[in-house]
Write an enzyme that holds these catalytic residues in place. Sequence first.
Site, PDB file in Angstrom:
ATOM      1  N   ASP A 124     -19.638 113.239 -81.308  1.00  0.00           N
ATOM      2  CA  ASP A 124     -20.584 114.366 -81.367  1.00  0.00           C
ATOM      3  C   ASP A 124     -20.992 114.648 -82.812  1.00  0.00           C
ATOM      4  O   ASP A 124     -21.836 115.511 -83.066  1.00  0.00           O
ATOM      5  CB  ASP A 124     -20.022 115.612 -80.661  1.00  0.00           C
ATOM      6  CG  ASP A 124     -18.771 116.152 -81.319  1.00  0.00           C
ATOM      7  OD1 ASP A 124     -18.239 115.500 -82.250  1.00  0.00           O
ATOM      8  OD2 ASP A 124     -18.310 117.228 -80.895  1.00  0.00           O
ATOM      9  N   SER A 125     -20.438 113.866 -83.757  1.00  0.00           N
ATOM     10  CA  SER A 125     -20.935 113.913 -85.136  1.00  0.00           C
ATOM     11  C   SER A 125     -22.405 113.503 -85.175  1.00  0.00           C
ATOM     12  O   SER A 125     -23.073 113.695 -86.189  1.00  0.00           O
ATOM     13  CB  SER A 125     -20.103 113.003 -86.046  1.00  0.00           C
ATOM     14  OG  SER A 125     -20.010 111.700 -85.501  1.00  0.00           O
ATOM     15  N   GLU A 173      -6.986 114.009 -86.899  1.00  0.00           N
ATOM     16  CA  GLU A 173      -7.970 114.228 -87.977  1.00  0.00           C
ATOM     17  C   GLU A 173      -7.447 115.186 -89.036  1.00  0.00           C
ATOM     18  O   GLU A 173      -6.958 116.289 -88.711  1.00  0.00           O
ATOM     19  CB  GLU A 173      -9.288 114.770 -87.386  1.00  0.00           C
ATOM     20  CG  GLU A 173     -10.318 115.062 -88.490  1.00  0.00           C
ATOM     21  CD  GLU A 173     -11.743 115.241 -87.999  1.00  0.00           C
ATOM     22  OE1 GLU A 173     -12.020 115.029 -86.808  1.00  0.00           O
ATOM     23  OE2 GLU A 173     -12.586 115.593 -88.857  1.00  0.00           O
ATOM     24  N   LYS A 178     -13.716 111.447 -74.883  1.00  0.00           N
ATOM     25  CA  LYS A 178     -12.801 112.081 -75.856  1.00  0.00           C
ATOM     26  C   LYS A 178     -13.049 113.578 -75.837  1.00  0.00           C
ATOM     27  O   LYS A 178     -14.199 114.012 -75.726  1.00  0.00           O
ATOM     28  CB  LYS A 178     -13.037 111.529 -77.265  1.00  0.00           C
ATOM     29  CG  LYS A 178     -12.193 112.231 -78.337  1.00  0.00           C
ATOM     30  CD  LYS A 178     -12.159 111.468 -79.656  1.00  0.00           C
ATOM     31  CE  LYS A 178     -13.321 111.721 -80.571  1.00  0.00           C
ATOM     32  NZ  LYS A 178     -13.526 113.136 -80.953  1.00  0.00           N
ATOM     33  N   GLU A 195     -11.515 117.481 -77.650  1.00  0.00           N
ATOM     34  CA  GLU A 195     -10.735 118.077 -78.740  1.00  0.00           C
ATOM     35  C   GLU A 195      -9.744 119.109 -78.204  1.00  0.00           C
ATOM     36  O   GLU A 195     -10.064 119.842 -77.246  1.00  0.00           O
ATOM     37  CB  GLU A 195     -11.673 118.767 -79.751  1.00  0.00           C
ATOM     38  CG  GLU A 195     -12.568 117.772 -80.476  1.00  0.00           C
ATOM     39  CD  GLU A 195     -13.433 118.436 -81.556  1.00  0.00           C
ATOM     40  OE1 GLU A 195     -13.274 119.648 -81.830  1.00  0.00           O
ATOM     41  OE2 GLU A 195     -14.274 117.719 -82.120  1.00  0.00           O
ATOM     42  N   ASP A 253     -17.849 111.240 -76.728  1.00  0.00           N
ATOM     43  CA  ASP A 253     -17.312 112.586 -76.968  1.00  0.00           C
ATOM     44  C   ASP A 253     -17.830 113.576 -75.938  1.00  0.00           C
ATOM     45  O   ASP A 253     -19.027 113.573 -75.613  1.00  0.00           O
ATOM     46  CB  ASP A 253     -17.777 113.087 -78.346  1.00  0.00           C
ATOM     47  CG  ASP A 253     -16.665 113.118 -79.363  1.00  0.00           C
ATOM     48  OD1 ASP A 253     -15.471 113.073 -78.985  1.00  0.00           O
ATOM     49  OD2 ASP A 253     -16.994 113.173 -80.571  1.00  0.00           O
TER      50      ASP A 253
HETATM   51  O1  KIV Z   1     -17.566 112.977 -83.641  1.00  0.00           O
HETATM   52  C1  KIV Z   1     -16.961 112.129 -84.331  1.00  0.00           C
HETATM   53  O2  KIV Z   1     -17.553 111.279 -85.004  1.00  0.00           O
HETATM   54  C2  KIV Z   1     -15.507 112.160 -84.313  1.00  0.00           C
HETATM   55  C3  KIV Z   1     -14.774 111.346 -85.325  1.00  0.00           C
HETATM   56  C4  KIV Z   1     -14.880 111.979 -86.644  1.00  0.00           C
HETATM   57  C5  KIV Z   1     -13.373 111.094 -84.916  1.00  0.00           C
HETATM   58  O3  KIV Z   1     -14.945 112.854 -83.511  1.00  0.00           O
END
Ligand code: KIV
Length: 279
Positions: free
Chosen positions: A49-50, A187, A118, A120, A88
Amino acid sequence: MSVQTAVKRATAPDIRARKRGEPIVMLTSYHAHTAGLVDRFCDVILVGDSLGNVMHGFETTVPVTLEMMILQGRAVMRGSKQALVVVDMPFGSYEASKEQAFHSAARIMKETHCGAVKLEGGKRMAETVAFLTQRGIPVMGHIGLTPQSINTLGSFRAQGREEANWAPIEEDARAIADAGAFAMVVEAVAEPLARKITESIDVPTIGIGASAACDGQVLVLEDMLGLSPWTPKFVKRYGNLGPAIQAAIEAYAAEVRSRAFPGPEHVYGMAKPKASPKG
Ligand code: KIV
């Protein structure tokens, strides 16, 4: 009979089996083109989600939607063949209940065909992780600094730099491992704590700003290529593509303005006249 060598895509159980084995290599990608490049060298591609920061210029990942993740997840699946693709779950798509998480994760899996999701959170998400994994959805956890919680954390600060604060982070790691996650991102956690967590749980840890002892490492592709305007301390730049891209764009703009581009080799001439039929 045609002979085809089918490339087998890595699965969540393949990655799970890498605990204490050859380090797991993971990078982010959000597009078909970069996915093809990353796929050749990485075990896991994270559609992180980055993308909210990198592609859309948001300050945090909070505004990212399920639709954005699904769209880019589909692109990455089309562009890759062999890496496990993990998508994510964005903020707001899974925290309300384990049922909400299942519906969102099932949409991601059905609409992208990715191999895992994924999410969090540690202890607070353990029940959800168990609910998803028991229903056929492989889950990668994400503990330590959890950027989706920025508004309650207040800042992106490394976790566990004082030993007195280790216990809750260790409990998070154990809870996610016990709930059935096949791997977890750790992280921005102090190095000795990341090492201790890696040694004490049976699930692979994938570090970002954590420890070389982790079972694997992940970085955001644009950060390690030198394309991000700012990078945190834990990013190593393996390339500096920004200036090269800028130089190419500058050269193109100059050639368009001077009419040097397109050259004769870049345009189409007329078709040769067809010979008239005999008779
Ligand atoms: O969203 C992302 O790119 C991440 C990584 C920094 C692990 O969660």
